[in-house]
Motif scaffolding. Structure first.
Motif, PDB file in Angstrom:
ATOM      1  N   GLY A 292       0.830  -1.195   0.000  1.00 29.81           N
ATOM      2  CA  GLY A 292       0.000   0.000   0.000  1.00 29.81           C
ATOM      3  C   GLY A 292       0.869   1.251   0.000  1.00 29.81           C
ATOM      4  N   THR A 293       0.246   2.366   0.294  1.00 30.00           N
ATOM      5  CA  THR A 293       0.958   3.644   0.249  1.00 30.00           C
ATOM      6  C   THR A 293       0.780   4.372   1.572  1.00 30.00           C
ATOM      7  N   VAL A 299       4.804   0.868  -0.013  1.00 23.46           N
ATOM      8  CA  VAL A 299       5.490  -0.090   0.853  1.00 23.46           C
ATOM      9  C   VAL A 299       4.983  -1.491   0.533  1.00 23.46           C
ATOM     10  N   PRO A 300       5.856  -2.491   0.707  1.00 20.28           N
ATOM     11  CA  PRO A 300       5.472  -3.858   0.339  1.00 20.28           C
ATOM     12  C   PRO A 300       4.531  -4.505   1.352  1.00 20.28           C
ATOM     13  N   ALA A 301       3.936  -5.616   0.941  1.00 24.39           N
ATOM     14  CA  ALA A 301       3.110  -6.410   1.846  1.00 24.39           C
ATOM     15  C   ALA A 301       4.005  -7.050   2.904  1.00 24.39           C
ATOM     16  N   PHE A 460      -5.382 -13.822   4.754  1.00 23.21           N
ATOM     17  CA  PHE A 460      -4.421 -12.711   4.750  1.00 23.21           C
ATOM     18  C   PHE A 460      -3.799 -12.567   3.373  1.00 23.21           C
ATOM     19  N   PRO A 461      -3.344 -11.389   2.993  1.00 26.32           N
ATOM     20  CA  PRO A 461      -3.465 -10.112   3.687  1.00 26.32           C
ATOM     21  C   PRO A 461      -4.895  -9.570   3.604  1.00 26.32           C
ATOM     22  N   ASN A 462      -5.296  -8.809   4.591  1.00 27.51           N
ATOM     23  CA  ASN A 462      -6.676  -8.312   4.577  1.00 27.51           C
ATOM     24  C   ASN A 462      -6.809  -6.817   4.893  1.00 27.51           C
ATOM     25  N   TYR A 463      -5.680  -6.119   4.942  1.00 25.59           N
ATOM     26  CA  TYR A 463      -5.802  -4.653   4.955  1.00 25.59           C
ATOM     27  C   TYR A 463      -4.609  -4.043   4.222  1.00 25.59           C
ATOM     28  N   LYS A 464      -4.868  -2.924   3.619  1.00 30.17           N
ATOM     29  CA  LYS A 464      -3.819  -2.265   2.838  1.00 30.17           C
ATOM     30  C   LYS A 464      -2.920  -1.460   3.767  1.00 30.17           C
TER      31      LYS A 464
END
Ligand code: BG6
Length: 487
Positions: A292-293, A299-301, A460-464
């Protein structure tokens, strides 16, 4: 102020904690005259360093922290290094000899503070060996300061505790929770018990819910190995969050002594509902960040931060609804959340007071705003949201905010948490350290959550990265008719 005389023995002296927190804190105490010149610091670690290498390293750490103008040589001359392998028998007698020499040179009265700032697998062993080799037999006091994690679950914490207790008494053990050294965490007790306008209302008749947020922008950094074993629940909920809950919910102590305050906190943790029979999913939400940003930067997961994280099911976020089953708090939900890679670094407690039964000053119920007290732990301050007449609007009201920012008060320079806690451990004040009973009760809350989660593979992943976490965390409050207040 008492000026303790002491030899501080740091296990893990080449590590990150020593560099970022411990050396700068010792320096501050020295500068402020809270430490007399009767002190020495012994650094221990596996690397084959010398006194000179350690002193240079200490100097750099202090330059990084404060860039002082003065010459640091006098200060760093108190530092000594011994290569140390905790599993090797001959290193303990060597350390003993070094300590005796330093005690003669610096006249420290034989006071010894053993600070374990390293991987926890060896805590038990070190404590045992210190006793076995007579390092606890001195003319002064000996104390053991232990960093978290204190165990991995209740069982392992018990095991660790019994190993340590074979060598040290409970009064000699100082379990660090650095949140207890934060100025505004220490202030919770004062805000509550020194103000009639709050304490009279501090219960289930007047408070509708409490929200605690510990959000971080940072990701897993270079601690993938530690963090992936740990996760947000063990890293933040088991210790920092539950300590804040205990301070917010405890009864007024009869005296401001260590024992009285700790025993009130312990009562809260005993009354904290341990979700052994209810479904965990009704009360707790876990998350792991995706790419996400944040602040315009991608930035990476989590799973892409390091190779070993590729299939990780470790949570980097947790939200929960805690309940305290006692007379004061029955029925008041305490919503807590913490996560990595959130939109901002924040540590806040929000107390939401109940609405008035009727309020004629708002056009609709939707516009009504409850009174909120916000304790800002990160950017030290307090704010109180009240309703007041909206200027020039006839009979309407609007929310207004009273703010207090500690940093704007001239002359206040809040000491770092570690500085306070190090000093407390040297003068023997254990108030802001965690008692064993608190540790055990905290694991009792945490264990059933982790056990339930381990039975089901998370999606998962489940949020940015850069968001406020999974949407289920909003639903957790919405079910009760509440929402998270802006942080
Ligand atoms: C530590 C956790 O205890 O607290 C870290 O291990 C976390 O993961 C840190 O980043 C947060 O502390 P602070 O003082 O920066 O809020």
């Amino acid at each position: 102020d008492i000026q303790p005389k002491v030899t501080i023995v740091i296990f893990g002296a080449t590590g990150d904690l020593a560099k970022r927190k411990l050396f700068p804190s010792i320096y501050q105490l020295f500068k402020k005259g809270k430490l007399s010149s009767h002190f020495a610091v012994v650094g221990l670690a596996r690397r084959p360093w010398t006194n000179e290498v350690l002193r240079k390293h200490v100097e750099e750490s202090i330059q990084n922290a404060f860039s002082p103008e003065e010459d640091l040589e006098e200060f760093t001359s108190h530092f000594y290094y011994q290569p140390f392998d905790v599993t090797k028998e001959d290193t303990y007698p060597q350390l003993h000899t070094l300590l005796q020499d330093l005690e003669a040179t610096y006249e420290t009265g034989g006071n010894r503070l053993f600070y374990l700032a390293m991987a926890p697998n060896f805590f038990g062993l070190i404590a045992k060996k210190l006793k076995e080799y007579g390092l606890k037999e001195t003319a002064g006091w000996t104390r053991l300061v232990i960093e978290k994690p204190f165990g991995h679950d209740l069982e392992s914490a018990k095991q660790l505790n019994s190993e340590i207790r074979e060598a040290f008494d409970e009064e000699q053990i100082f379990r660090i929770d650095h949140y207890l050294g934060k100025e505004m965490v220490q202030n919770i007790e004062v805000i509550r018990f020194a103000n009639g306008i709050f304490e009279h209302l501090w219960n289930n008749r007047f408070i509708s819910n409490i929200q605690i947020t510990l959000s971080e922008v940072l990701g897993v950094e270079d601690r993938a190995r530690y963090y992936d074993e740990s996760g947000a629940v063990r890293d933040m909920l088991q210790n920092h969050i539950l300590q804040i809950v205990a301070l917010l919910a405890m009864e007024p102590p009869i005296k401001l002594t260590t024992d009285e305050i700790r025993s009130e906190k312990i009562k809260v943790l005993r009354a904290l509902r341990k979700f052994k029979h209810e479904p965990i999913a009704d009360n707790f939400v876990r998350g792991q960040y995706d790419a996400g940003t944040i602040h315009g930067k991608s930035v990476p997961a989590y799973r892409d931060e390091a190779e070993e994280l590729a299939d990780s099911t470790t949570e980097t976020y947790v939200a929960g609804k805690l309940l305290i089953d006692n007379y004061r708090w029955a029925g008041v939900p305490i919503y807590v959340r913490t996560g990595k890679r959130m939109p901002k670094k924040s540590i806040k407690v929000i107390i939401q007071f109940k609405d008035l039964p009727m309020n004629l000053y708002f056009k609709s119920d939707k516009e009504r705003h409850p009174n909120l007290l916000t304790i800002n732990i990160q950017n030290e301050g307090l704010s109180l949201c009240l309703n007041a007449r909206k200027a020039g609007s006839g009979k309407l009201a609007e929310p207004i905010h009273l703010h207090y920012h500690q940093s704007e008060v001239p002359g206040i320079n809040t000491p770092e948490a570690y500085e306070k806690l190090l000093y407390d451990s040297m003068i023997g004040d254990a108030t802001n350290f965690t008692h064993w009973d608190e540790v055990a009760l905290s694991w009792q809350l945490v264990d059933p959550i982790l056990e339930a989660w381990s039975k089901e593979k998370p999606d998962f992943p489940n949020y940015k990265a850069g968001s406020w976490g999974p949407k289920e965390a909003d639903e957790l409050l919405a079910k009760d008719g509440f929402h998270w207040w802006d942080i």
